[in-house]
Design a protein around this motif. Structure first.
Motif, PDB file in Angstrom:
ATOM      1  N   ASP A  27       0.828  -1.211   0.000  1.00  0.00           N
ATOM      2  CA  ASP A  27       0.000   0.000   0.000  1.00  0.00           C
ATOM      3  C   ASP A  27       0.863   1.263   0.000  1.00  0.00           C
ATOM      4  N   ASN A  28       1.932   1.263   0.794  1.00  0.00           N
ATOM      5  CA  ASN A  28       2.841   2.415   0.830  1.00  0.00           C
ATOM      6  C   ASN A  28       3.463   2.664  -0.538  1.00  0.00           C
ATOM      7  N   LEU A  29       3.901   1.599  -1.170  1.00  0.00           N
ATOM      8  CA  LEU A  29       4.558   1.747  -2.469  1.00  0.00           C
ATOM      9  C   LEU A  29       3.578   2.154  -3.559  1.00  0.00           C
ATOM     10  N   LYS A  30       2.319   1.818  -3.383  1.00  0.00           N
ATOM     11  CA  LYS A  30       1.293   2.287  -4.325  1.00  0.00           C
ATOM     12  C   LYS A  30       1.194   3.810  -4.240  1.00  0.00           C
ATOM     13  N   VAL A  31       1.267   4.343  -3.030  1.00  0.00           N
ATOM     14  CA  VAL A  31       1.241   5.798  -2.834  1.00  0.00           C
ATOM     15  C   VAL A  31       2.443   6.436  -3.536  1.00  0.00           C
ATOM     16  N   VAL A  32       3.622   5.859  -3.325  1.00  0.00           N
ATOM     17  CA  VAL A  32       4.839   6.390  -3.953  1.00  0.00           C
ATOM     18  C   VAL A  32       4.716   6.318  -5.474  1.00  0.00           C
ATOM     19  N   PHE A  33       4.293   5.160  -5.968  1.00  0.00           N
ATOM     20  CA  PHE A  33       4.184   4.966  -7.411  1.00  0.00           C
ATOM     21  C   PHE A  33       3.245   5.994  -8.033  1.00  0.00           C
ATOM     22  N   ASP A  34       2.073   6.156  -7.437  1.00  0.00           N
ATOM     23  CA  ASP A  34       1.100   7.107  -7.980  1.00  0.00           C
ATOM     24  C   ASP A  34       1.644   8.531  -7.963  1.00  0.00           C
ATOM     25  N   LEU A  35       2.341   8.878  -6.893  1.00  0.00           N
ATOM     26  CA  LEU A  35       2.865  10.239  -6.792  1.00  0.00           C
ATOM     27  C   LEU A  35       3.967  10.501  -7.819  1.00  0.00           C
ATOM     28  N   VAL A  36       4.908   9.583  -7.954  1.00  0.00           N
ATOM     29  CA  VAL A  36       5.996   9.832  -8.910  1.00  0.00           C
ATOM     30  C   VAL A  36       5.498   9.731 -10.351  1.00  0.00           C
ATOM     31  N   LYS A  37       4.474   8.929 -10.563  1.00  0.00           N
ATOM     32  CA  LYS A  37       3.897   8.820 -11.907  1.00  0.00           C
ATOM     33  C   LYS A  37       3.241  10.138 -12.320  1.00  0.00           C
ATOM     34  N   GLU A  38       2.597  10.789 -11.367  1.00  0.00           N
ATOM     35  CA  GLU A  38       1.863  12.021 -11.654  1.00  0.00           C
ATOM     36  C   GLU A  38       2.706  13.280 -11.493  1.00  0.00           C
ATOM     37  N   ASN A  39       3.864  13.170 -10.861  1.00  0.00           N
ATOM     38  CA  ASN A  39       4.614  14.369 -10.505  1.00  0.00           C
ATOM     39  C   ASN A  39       6.037  14.320 -11.061  1.00  0.00           C
ATOM     40  N   GLN A  40       6.204  14.828 -12.248  1.00  0.00           N
ATOM     41  CA  GLN A  40       7.525  14.846 -12.886  1.00  0.00           C
ATOM     42  C   GLN A  40       8.499  15.751 -12.134  1.00  0.00           C
ATOM     43  N   ASP A  41       7.980  16.763 -11.451  1.00  0.00           N
ATOM     44  CA  ASP A  41       8.858  17.652 -10.692  1.00  0.00           C
ATOM     45  C   ASP A  41       9.588  16.891  -9.591  1.00  0.00           C
ATOM     46  N   LEU A  42       8.878  16.004  -8.913  1.00  0.00           N
ATOM     47  CA  LEU A  42       9.515  15.203  -7.869  1.00  0.00           C
ATOM     48  C   LEU A  42      10.597  14.312  -8.473  1.00  0.00           C
ATOM     49  N   MET A  43      10.291  13.694  -9.595  1.00  0.00           N
ATOM     50  CA  MET A  43      11.289  12.849 -10.267  1.00  0.00           C
ATOM     51  C   MET A  43      12.511  13.679 -10.653  1.00  0.00           C
ATOM     52  N   SER A  44      12.280  14.860 -11.173  1.00  0.00           N
ATOM     53  CA  SER A  44      13.397  15.724 -11.567  1.00  0.00           C
ATOM     54  C   SER A  44      14.257  16.102 -10.367  1.00  0.00           C
ATOM     55  N   LEU A  45      13.608  16.436  -9.265  1.00  0.00           N
ATOM     56  CA  LEU A  45      14.359  16.797  -8.057  1.00  0.00           C
ATOM     57  C   LEU A  45      15.197  15.629  -7.548  1.00  0.00           C
ATOM     58  N   ILE A  60      12.257  13.984   0.624  1.00  0.00           N
ATOM     59  CA  ILE A  60      11.546  12.717   0.862  1.00  0.00           C
ATOM     60  C   ILE A  60      10.824  12.771   2.204  1.00  0.00           C
ATOM     61  N   ASP A  61      11.500  13.280   3.230  1.00  0.00           N
ATOM     62  CA  ASP A  61      10.864  13.395   4.547  1.00  0.00           C
ATOM     63  C   ASP A  61       9.636  14.297   4.496  1.00  0.00           C
ATOM     64  N   VAL A  62       9.766  15.437   3.853  1.00  0.00           N
ATOM     65  CA  VAL A  62       8.648  16.379   3.778  1.00  0.00           C
ATOM     66  C   VAL A  62       7.468  15.769   3.018  1.00  0.00           C
ATOM     67  N   VAL A  63       7.756  15.115   1.916  1.00  0.00           N
ATOM     68  CA  VAL A  63       6.690  14.583   1.065  1.00  0.00           C
ATOM     69  C   VAL A  63       6.055  13.322   1.655  1.00  0.00           C
ATOM     70  N   PHE A  64       6.874  12.437   2.232  1.00  0.00           N
ATOM     71  CA  PHE A  64       6.373  11.102   2.565  1.00  0.00           C
ATOM     72  C   PHE A  64       6.315  10.737   4.045  1.00  0.00           C
ATOM     73  N   LYS A  65       7.064  11.391   4.893  1.00  0.00           N
ATOM     74  CA  LYS A  65       7.233  10.916   6.273  1.00  0.00           C
ATOM     75  C   LYS A  65       5.914  10.673   7.011  1.00  0.00           C
ATOM     76  N   ASP A  66       4.930  11.515   6.814  1.00  0.00           N
ATOM     77  CA  ASP A  66       3.653  11.356   7.520  1.00  0.00           C
ATOM     78  C   ASP A  66       2.702  10.383   6.827  1.00  0.00           C
ATOM     79  N   HIS A  67       3.109   9.849   5.682  1.00  0.00           N
ATOM     80  CA  HIS A  67       2.205   9.005   4.898  1.00  0.00           C
ATOM     81  C   HIS A  67       2.696   7.574   4.715  1.00  0.00           C
ATOM     82  N   LEU A  68       3.962   7.328   5.016  1.00  0.00           N
ATOM     83  CA  LEU A  68       4.550   6.010   4.780  1.00  0.00           C
ATOM     84  C   LEU A  68       5.233   5.492   6.036  1.00  0.00           C
ATOM     85  N   THR A  69       5.473   4.187   6.051  1.00  0.00           N
ATOM     86  CA  THR A  69       6.255   3.628   7.154  1.00  0.00           C
ATOM     87  C   THR A  69       7.683   4.155   7.055  1.00  0.00           C
ATOM     88  N   GLN A  70       8.359   4.187   8.181  1.00  0.00           N
ATOM     89  CA  GLN A  70       9.742   4.664   8.193  1.00  0.00           C
ATOM     90  C   GLN A  70      10.626   3.780   7.316  1.00  0.00           C
TER      91      GLN A  70
END
Length: 181
Positions: A27-45, A60-70
């Motif tokens: 489930d966590n990786l689905k969140v990551v996958f969807d975000l990087v798929k939709e957000n080219q800016d994150l991929m570029s960074l 990574i901490d700002v974007v994901f820390k509150d939404h994913l397991t450590q």
């Protein structure tokens, strides 16, 4: 397939089993996958040569820390440290396939405009089980922006039978038609 992709995916599968968090990682990786798929800016960074590893870790901490397991947050940092973030979608897809093969199960996200009742859920499970000839595990979500209907998504499949999806398709077709004429 790139051996690094396979190596990262295998390590992640092993870690998921060690921590007994296979479905949570999925489930966590689905969140990551969807975000990087939709957000080219994150991929570029994350692939930037200008930013330091520490700066990328902070992002990574700002974007994901509150939404994913450590563990998943740390995994993303390891991928960054190895300069492999440009492969993150492939790594995640391989992880999904490996887990699905191991469990003989397809993980499916079902998003509906309104909450499905138990009968609707049972019918959906039965139909998806027949379609995939495999066990299915479904994560149900509601999204009123769909207006009506349902969106079914797994790794390699998207069935969008929502009003929102049909309106977007119609809009795209009208744009294409107007450009041609």
């Amino acid at each position: 397939m790139d051996t690094n992709i396979m190596g990262f995916a295998r390590a992640l599968v092993d870690l998921a089993h060690e921590e007994d968090k296979v479905h949570l990682f999925y489930d966590n990786l689905k969140v990551v996958f969807d975000l990087v798929k939709e957000n080219q800016d994150l991929m570029s960074l994350m692939n930037s040569q200008v930013l330091s590893k520490n700066q990328k870790h902070e992002i990574i901490d700002v974007v994901f820390k509150d939404h994913l397991t450590q563990t998943i947050v740390d995994f993303l940092k390891v991928v960054i440290d190895n300069r492999e973030f440009f492969h993150i979608k492939s790594i995640i897809k391989k992880f999904f396939r490996m887990i699905e093969e191991e469990e003989h199960t397809i993980f499916i996200n079902v998003v509906s405009a309104h909450e499905l009742n138990d009968d609707q859920k049972a019918q959906l499970v039965e139909k998806l089980h027949k379609k995939f000839a495999s066990q299915v595990k479904i994560l149900y979500q509601t999204d009123p922006s769909l207006i009506a209907g349902i969106r079914i998504q797994s790794n390699d499949l998207l069935i969008d039978n929502s009003i929102d999806g049909k309106l977007k398709l119609l809009k795209h077709q009208l744009r294409t038609f107007s450009k041609e004429n």
